[in-house]
Design a protein around this motif. Structure first.
Motif, short mmCIF file in Angstrom:
data_model
loop_
_atom_site.label_atom_id
_atom_site.label_comp_id
_atom_site.label_asym_id
_atom_site.label_seq_id
_atom_site.Cartn_x
_atom_site.Cartn_y
_atom_site.Cartn_z
N SER A 1 35.52 52.68 75.06
CA SER A 1 36.63 52.10 75.82
C SER A 1 36.55 52.38 77.31
O SER A 1 37.22 51.72 78.11
CB SER A 1 37.97 52.61 75.28
OG SER A 1 38.19 53.96 75.65
N VAL A 2 35.74 53.35 77.69
CA VAL A 2 35.54 53.63 79.11
C VAL A 2 35.11 52.37 79.86
O VAL A 2 35.44 52.17 81.04
CB VAL A 2 34.49 54.75 79.28
CG1 VAL A 2 34.04 54.87 80.73
CG2 VAL A 2 35.06 56.08 78.79
N HIS A 3 34.40 51.48 79.17
CA HIS A 3 33.86 50.28 79.79
C HIS A 3 34.71 49.03 79.52
O HIS A 3 34.26 47.92 79.80
CB HIS A 3 32.44 50.05 79.27
CG HIS A 3 31.54 51.23 79.48
ND1 HIS A 3 31.07 51.60 80.72
CD2 HIS A 3 31.06 52.15 78.60
CE1 HIS A 3 30.31 52.68 80.61
NE2 HIS A 3 30.29 53.03 79.33
N ASN A 4 35.92 49.22 78.98
CA ASN A 4 36.78 48.08 78.66
C ASN A 4 37.99 48.06 79.59
O ASN A 4 38.89 48.89 79.46
CB ASN A 4 37.24 48.16 77.20
CG ASN A 4 38.04 46.92 76.79
OD1 ASN A 4 38.32 46.04 77.61
ND2 ASN A 4 38.40 46.85 75.52
N PRO A 5 38.04 47.13 80.54
CA PRO A 5 39.16 47.12 81.50
C PRO A 5 40.50 46.78 80.86
O PRO A 5 41.54 46.97 81.50
CB PRO A 5 38.74 46.04 82.51
CG PRO A 5 37.81 45.15 81.74
CD PRO A 5 37.07 46.05 80.80
N ARG B 1 29.14 35.91 74.23
CA ARG B 1 28.80 35.25 75.49
C ARG B 1 27.97 36.17 76.41
O ARG B 1 27.60 35.76 77.51
CB ARG B 1 30.08 34.89 76.25
CG ARG B 1 30.92 33.77 75.70
CD ARG B 1 32.13 33.67 76.60
NE ARG B 1 33.05 32.61 76.29
CZ ARG B 1 34.24 32.46 76.91
NH1 ARG B 1 34.60 33.32 77.85
NH2 ARG B 1 35.02 31.46 76.58
N GLU B 2 27.80 37.40 76.01
CA GLU B 2 27.13 38.43 76.82
C GLU B 2 27.89 38.68 78.12
O GLU B 2 27.32 38.80 79.21
CB GLU B 2 25.67 38.04 77.09
CG GLU B 2 24.85 37.92 75.80
CD GLU B 2 23.39 37.65 76.05
OE1 GLU B 2 23.04 37.14 77.14
OE2 GLU B 2 22.58 37.97 75.15
N GLN B 3 29.22 38.82 77.98
CA GLN B 3 30.09 39.07 79.13
C GLN B 3 30.81 40.42 79.01
O GLN B 3 31.83 40.63 79.66
CB GLN B 3 31.15 37.96 79.23
CG GLN B 3 30.58 36.59 79.55
CD GLN B 3 31.64 35.51 79.52
OE1 GLN B 3 32.66 35.61 78.84
NE2 GLN B 3 31.41 34.44 80.27
N ALA B 4 30.27 41.33 78.21
CA ALA B 4 30.97 42.59 77.94
C ALA B 4 30.51 43.75 78.81
O ALA B 4 30.90 44.90 78.58
CB ALA B 4 30.83 42.96 76.46
N ALA B 5 29.70 43.46 79.81
CA ALA B 5 29.31 44.46 80.83
C ALA B 5 28.82 45.75 80.19
O ALA B 5 27.92 45.74 79.34
CB ALA B 5 30.47 44.69 81.79
N GLY B 6 29.41 46.89 80.55
CA GLY B 6 28.90 48.19 80.12
C GLY B 6 29.01 48.48 78.65
O GLY B 6 28.42 49.45 78.17
#
Length: 384
Positions: free
Chosen positions: A169-173, A346-351
């Motif tokens: 979750s650190v990478h989930n805004p 979509r490969e839009q999940a960043a970190g």
């Protein structure tokens, strides 16, 4: 015959968390809906119908939301299946699109819990379990003890679910909590229902998430070409009556939901690349992954300890952070899971991106009914 898929044209969320009283359920839903519509390039005039999942929103919450969106007069339906409410709304929209009733559907999952729920969530007051003082945490505490006794799992292995999901979750805004927790923190947290502590439990949350689902005609109406993620199908089953002699963690209701999903979609467990799992408690992630046949029975705790369910592992689970750290506004959870799968595909999940993911599964289990093995279970399959 496998029903036609629904294309995911847009996905949108607001950050889950605890909002003040002047932030209303309707305003949260409107923000998420606008985000999904903007993502799809859709205007209000292009939406055919609205499907809203919520539990504590009150009568005709969906219609109240639709008016604020300028969607008054459309077919609007409200769906309550406790924690599976949002996923049930997706299922109903998918069904209507496959039947040819609509071409563009807006699905919203929303909940304002912080001013409606005190303490842990409970069964309906008229249910026998509630009359006996049962709360959800107690059932999962018993589940954890039974699992440890049956399979030799350790308390630390179960706690590792929370460590993993908070790390994701650190990478989930959009997550309510965006900091890692250590194993020592989880094991040392305030006891809630032994052996589970505070960090083994999902929080009380507010939030909203939304999707725009389309038929091929709907995509053309929105001017969307190319490949979009597709809802291949969403299974829905309810708990069956138990005789009192079954294994507490048998998860037959999960097995039946998975089998229905495979039949509906033509996808099998071997095809699943990532999972958004209803981890209302740490032990729930483990027994439900086993129940739907994605992890061998009795191996879930060990898989977690070995890192197999982390991003980069054999089967990444809850790349979003899951309910434990993304938060759990109950009516919004199923739609939030679908948003996460959409962004991953979509490969839009960043970190938090799961590399090469092509097929994802989202699981929700909603509520309890005394004498059965659950209220409702949904298994949603989305592919590239």
């Amino acid at each position: 015959m496998t029903p036609a898929p629904a294309h995911v044209a847009g996905a949108g969320m607001i950050r889950f968390g605890k909002y003040p009283a002047d932030v209303t359920l309707e305003s949260m839903a409107v923000r998420a809906a606008h985000a999904a519509m903007d993502d799809a390039g859709a205007t209000a005039s292009q939406v055919d119908a609205v499907y809203v999942g919520h539990v504590f929103g009150g009568p005709v919450a969906g219609q109240r939301i639709a008016v604020q969106l300028g969607l008054d007069g459309l077919p609007v339906s409200n769906h309550e299946n406790y924690c599976a409410s949002g996923a049930t709304a997706i299922r109903e929209a998918w069904t209507a699109l496959a039947a040819g009733l609509h071409d563009v559907a807006l699905v919203i999952g929303v909940e304002k819990m912080t001013d409606r729920v005190a303490g842990g969530v409970r069964p309906d007051p008229g249910d026998l379990d509630a009359a006996m003082g049962f709360v959800m945490a107690a059932g999962h505490g018993m589940s954890a003890r039974r699992y440890m006794a049956d399979h030799g799992a350790t308390r630390a292995q179960i706690a590792a679910v929370a460590v993993k999901n908070h790390a994701h979750s650190v990478h989930n805004p959009y997550a309510q909590y965006q900091r890692p927790v250590s194993l020592e923190e989880v094991l040392g947290a305030r006891p809630i229902a032994e052996p589970l502590g505070l960090l083994d439990c999902s929080p009380i949350s507010d939030g909203a998430a939304a999707l725009i689902l389309c038929t091929p005609r709907g995509l053309a109406r929105l001017g969307i070409g190319g490949t979009t993620p597709r809802v291949l199908g969403c299974a829905l089953v309810s708990g069956s009556v138990q005789l009192g002699t079954d294994d507490l963690n048998a998860e037959d209701v999960s097995r039946r939901a998975a089998e229905q999903a495979w039949e509906l979609t033509g996808v099998g467990p071997e095809d699943i690349d990532l999972v958004e799992m209803h981890d209302c408690f740490t032990i729930a992630e483990i027994v439900r992954l086993e129940g739907i046949g994605l992890i061998p029975r009795g191996e879930g705790a060990r898989w977690t300890e070995l890192g197999h369910t982390r991003i980069g592992g054999k089967l990444p689970v809850n790349a979003s952070g899951g309910l434990l750290s993304r938060g759990h506004p109950v009516g919004a959870t199923g739609v939030a899971q679908a948003c996460e799968l959409t962004w991953q595909l979509r490969e839009q999940a960043a970190g938090r991106q799961v590399d090469g993911a092509r097929v994802g599964l989202a699981y929700c289990k909603g509520g309890t009914v005394s004498g059965t093995d659950g209220g409702s279970v949904t298994t949603l399959v989305i592919s590239r």
